[in-house]
Each structure stands twice: as structure tokens, then as C-alpha cells.
Design an enzyme around this catalytic site. Structure first.
Site, PDB file in Angstrom:
ATOM      1  N   SER A 136       0.811  -1.146  -0.024  1.00  0.00           N
ATOM      2  CA  SER A 136      -0.074  -0.002  -0.182  1.00  0.00           C
ATOM      3  C   SER A 136       0.905   1.302   0.026  1.00  0.00           C
ATOM      4  O   SER A 136       1.791   1.343  -1.081  1.00  0.00           O
ATOM      5  CB  SER A 136      -0.973  -0.083   1.195  1.00  0.00           C
ATOM      6  OG  SER A 136      -2.080   1.044   0.974  1.00  0.00           O
ATOM      7  N   ASP A 263      -9.804  -3.726  -5.686  1.00  0.00           N
ATOM      8  CA  ASP A 263      -9.521  -2.916  -4.219  1.00  0.00           C
ATOM      9  C   ASP A 263     -10.476  -1.948  -3.861  1.00  0.00           C
ATOM     10  O   ASP A 263     -10.744  -1.077  -4.782  1.00  0.00           O
ATOM     11  CB  ASP A 263      -7.906  -2.169  -4.614  1.00  0.00           C
ATOM     12  CG  ASP A 263      -7.322  -1.962  -3.481  1.00  0.00           C
ATOM     13  OD1 ASP A 263      -7.890  -1.425  -2.537  1.00  0.00           O
ATOM     14  OD2 ASP A 263      -6.000  -2.099  -3.163  1.00  0.00           O
ATOM     15  N   HIS A 291      -7.720  -5.411  -1.158  1.00  0.00           N
ATOM     16  CA  HIS A 291      -6.677  -4.487  -0.798  1.00  0.00           C
ATOM     17  C   HIS A 291      -5.643  -5.256   0.395  1.00  0.00           C
ATOM     18  O   HIS A 291      -6.190  -5.394   1.337  1.00  0.00           O
ATOM     19  CB  HIS A 291      -6.925  -3.017   0.199  1.00  0.00           C
ATOM     20  CG  HIS A 291      -5.850  -2.208   0.345  1.00  0.00           C
ATOM     21  ND1 HIS A 291      -5.417  -1.465  -0.657  1.00  0.00           N
ATOM     22  CD2 HIS A 291      -5.159  -1.944   1.279  1.00  0.00           C
ATOM     23  CE1 HIS A 291      -4.281  -0.572  -0.199  1.00  0.00           C
ATOM     24  NE2 HIS A 291      -4.276  -1.013   1.131  1.00  0.00           N
TER      25      HIS A 291
END
Length: 334
Positions: A136, A263, A291
Site C-alpha cells: 500500500s 481493491d 486491498h
């Protein structure tokens, strides 16, 4: 579109894929050996070591609100250590329970800290294989750093998961529908960090702590705090300069990016076109995975963490000069 990842048939939805990895099990214990590095500007960054001292090195970068106790990071460190890797978890400036000394803090664009850390940590054992993994925000910062450094990047391989290639559309998406729950969760963690940090640390001109603590969306928070504390004109300047997609073309390190179209914190339109990806970079886009989720199914039919198998397998393949992970090496585990 890649079919390398196949979701568990009962865990196919984006929100289930995203939320369940943290609910299916406790965070694996890692006996980190912590080290504090003093930065050139008078601040500090904590790194932590795990695994054989003489093995190949894997630098692990957490996401927004994460740290050395993030489940995905700890699980990956455990798996890599069993394969003989020396793992170094990087707790980015201002992350973790202890506030850093300066107003400056980690963010999507803080590549200066990562470039400095890569140099410091790789110089300790230049003869060893060095790789980095980022999830991320950590993946965004890693890719931005690699693009800025180009051929000077001191790494042999890199991998990034669930990165926001373009921040502005993602920030807008997080203000609508179910995505607002992720925004609220992340903002709570960021605000808790601000309360610990200020007043011991003075705010720079232009920062508005009260507005940041009352913010209900990232744009307000970033305008009031992230931008003025980190040298950006405003939130839009931050999003424009920090988004990693524009830096991919200059990456020269063998790099694999894994991203799911579903996501729930992002929008599919941010994924770069194939012609924007240079030869050293492999962009693997899956239809599902959420995610930093990617919950698959093992041979017994139980949920398994696909990333925790495929990340070590790919790094091992790079270390040994293979083009792709051996299928048997990447067997998923529960």
C-alpha cells in the site's frame, strides 16, 4: 489480466478479501531486534531485524497506519526467515507508538527517507542480495524511490502490493459509499498519532492541528496537516507529486507489482497502461483480491494467504536467477 491468484470461493468479495486476513488469525509473533537510526536532520527512524545474520536481505515497508506489528509484514518476515533471509522491518518516520522529533513524518511521497535507509542498510553488507517489499503506502513510496534513483537504486529486486498509482482519484473514491469506512478507520489511527505527537513537537507555519483532528476526509486532513508539515503547497500538490505511477518508467530494478482491480480503497482507472511499464517491471493485475488481501484456498479447502507464498517465492526466484517462481515453491499456506 492475471489468473495467478484465485480467491477462496466463499471469500470472493472485495471487502471480505480486505478485512478477513486480519480476522482469520492473530498476528504472527516475530522476535524483532530493534535498532534506532539517527537521521541527518536530527530525527530518528526505527528498523528491526529478524532472521539469519548472513542471509539475503529483505527490507519490508508497511502501509498507512501500519508498523512492525502489521500482520502482513510479520507473516512475510516469518516466512522469509525460514528460507534463510535476514528481514529488516522499516518503521517509517513517525509511525509506531513513539512520536518522532520533527513535524515531518512519513507519507506517500517520503522517498527521501527510504532512499537514505536503502543506502545505509545495503552498505552494511554490499556483497549480499538485497530486496525490498512494500504494501500500500509502503509500496507507493518504494516505487517512487526506485523511479527517482533509477540505475542508482541499491537493490537487486523489489515487490509492491496494492499501490495507489494515482492518489487523487483514490482520495475522492474514499469519500463515497462503503469506502468511507476505510477512510474513517485510517483517519482515526492518524489522529491518534497526532494527539501523541503534539504539543511535544511544534507545528510548522500553515499547519492546523484542530482542523486535522476534526477532519472527516483525507483531503481536509492533508490540507491541514500532511501538506504543510512535509513541504507541499496543499493536498492537491501532495497527491500530484507523491503518486507513484509517474515514476514507474524510470525504474531499473527488477520489480513485480501485484494489484487487484476490485481493491475497495481505489478505482480501476488508476492502473497504468501496459506501454507505461518498463521492461524491468512486471505489473500483475488480478480481478479479485481486495486491498492487501488475496485470500486463496489451500489443498485442504481452508483459507490461505496467497501473498505470503508468492512474495517469498518470487524473491527466491530473483535471488537464484529464475524468471518465475517454481509452482511448488509458491504453495499456499493457511
Amino acid at each position: 489480466m492475471s489468473d495467478a491468484f484465485r480467491p477462496h470461493p466463499l471469500i470472493r468479495g472485495a471487502h471480505a478479501q480486505t478485512a478477513l486476513p486480519a480476522l482469520l488469525r492473530a498476528t504472527p509473533h516475530v522476535p524483532w531486534q530493534r535498532e534506532t537510526l539517527e537521521t541527518p536532520d536530527g530525527d530518528f527512524i526505527v528498523v528491526a531485524h529478524h532472521g539469519p545474520d548472513d542471509g539475503p536481505v529483505a527490507l519490508l515497508l508497511h502501509g498507512l497506519g501500519g508498523g512492525l506489528d502489521s500482520t502482513y509484514l510479520c507473516a512475510t518476515a516469518r516466512r522469509l526467515a525460514t528460507l534463510g533471509w535476514h528481514c529488516i522491518g522499516i518503521q517509517q518516520r513517525g509511525a509506531g507508538p513513539e512520536p518522532n522529533r520533527l513535524a515531518r513524518s512519513y507519507n506517500h511521497g517520503e522517498s527521501g527517507d527510504i532512499a537514505w535507509l536503502l543506502q545505509q542498510l545495503t552498505q552494511r553488507a554490499p556483497e549480499r542480495f538485497h530486496a525490498a517489499v512494500g504494501w500500500s503506502l509502503g509500496g507507493n513510496v518504494l516505487l517512487k524511490t526506485l523511479g527517482e534513483l533509477g540505475p542508482r537504486a541499491p537493490l537487486d529486486a523489489a515487490m509492491a502490493v496494492s499501490v495507489p498509482f494515482a492518489l487523487a482519484p483514490c482520495v475522492e473514491h474514499l469519500t463515497r459509499g462503503p469506502a468511507r469506512a476505510y477512510q474513517a478507520y485510517l483517519l482515526r489511527g492518524l489522529k491518534a498519532g497526532l494527539r501523541r505527537k503534539h504539543g511535544p513537537v511544534a507545528l510548522p507555519p500553515g499547519a492546523d492541528l484542530a482542523t486535522a483532528l476534526a477532519a472527516r476526509d483525507f483531503r481536509t486532513f492533508d490540507n491541514a496537516y500532511t501538506a504543510p508539515c512535509n513541504g507541499y503547497a496543499d493536498a492537491e500538490d501532495y497527491y500530484a507529486r507523491a503518486s507513484c505511477g509517474q515514476y514507474l518508467a524510470d525504474i531499473r530494478v527488477p520489480t513485480r507489482i501485484v494489484h487487484a482491480l476490485d481493491d475497495p480503497m481505489m478505482v480501476p482507472t488508476i492502473v497504468p497502461d501496459a506501454d507505461a511499464i518498463p521492461a524491468p517491471v512486471s505489473l500483475e493485475v488480478t480481478a479479485r483480491g481486495g486491498h492487501v488481501g488475496f485470500v486463496g484456498r489451500n489443498d485442504a479447502g481452508l483459507p490461505s494467504m496467497w501473498l505470503e507464498a508468492t512474495i517469498p517465492a518470487w524473491l527466491e526466484a530473483q535471488r537464484h536467477g529464475s524468471d518465475a517462481p517454481n509452482a511448488e515453491t509458491a504453495t499456499e499456506t493457511a
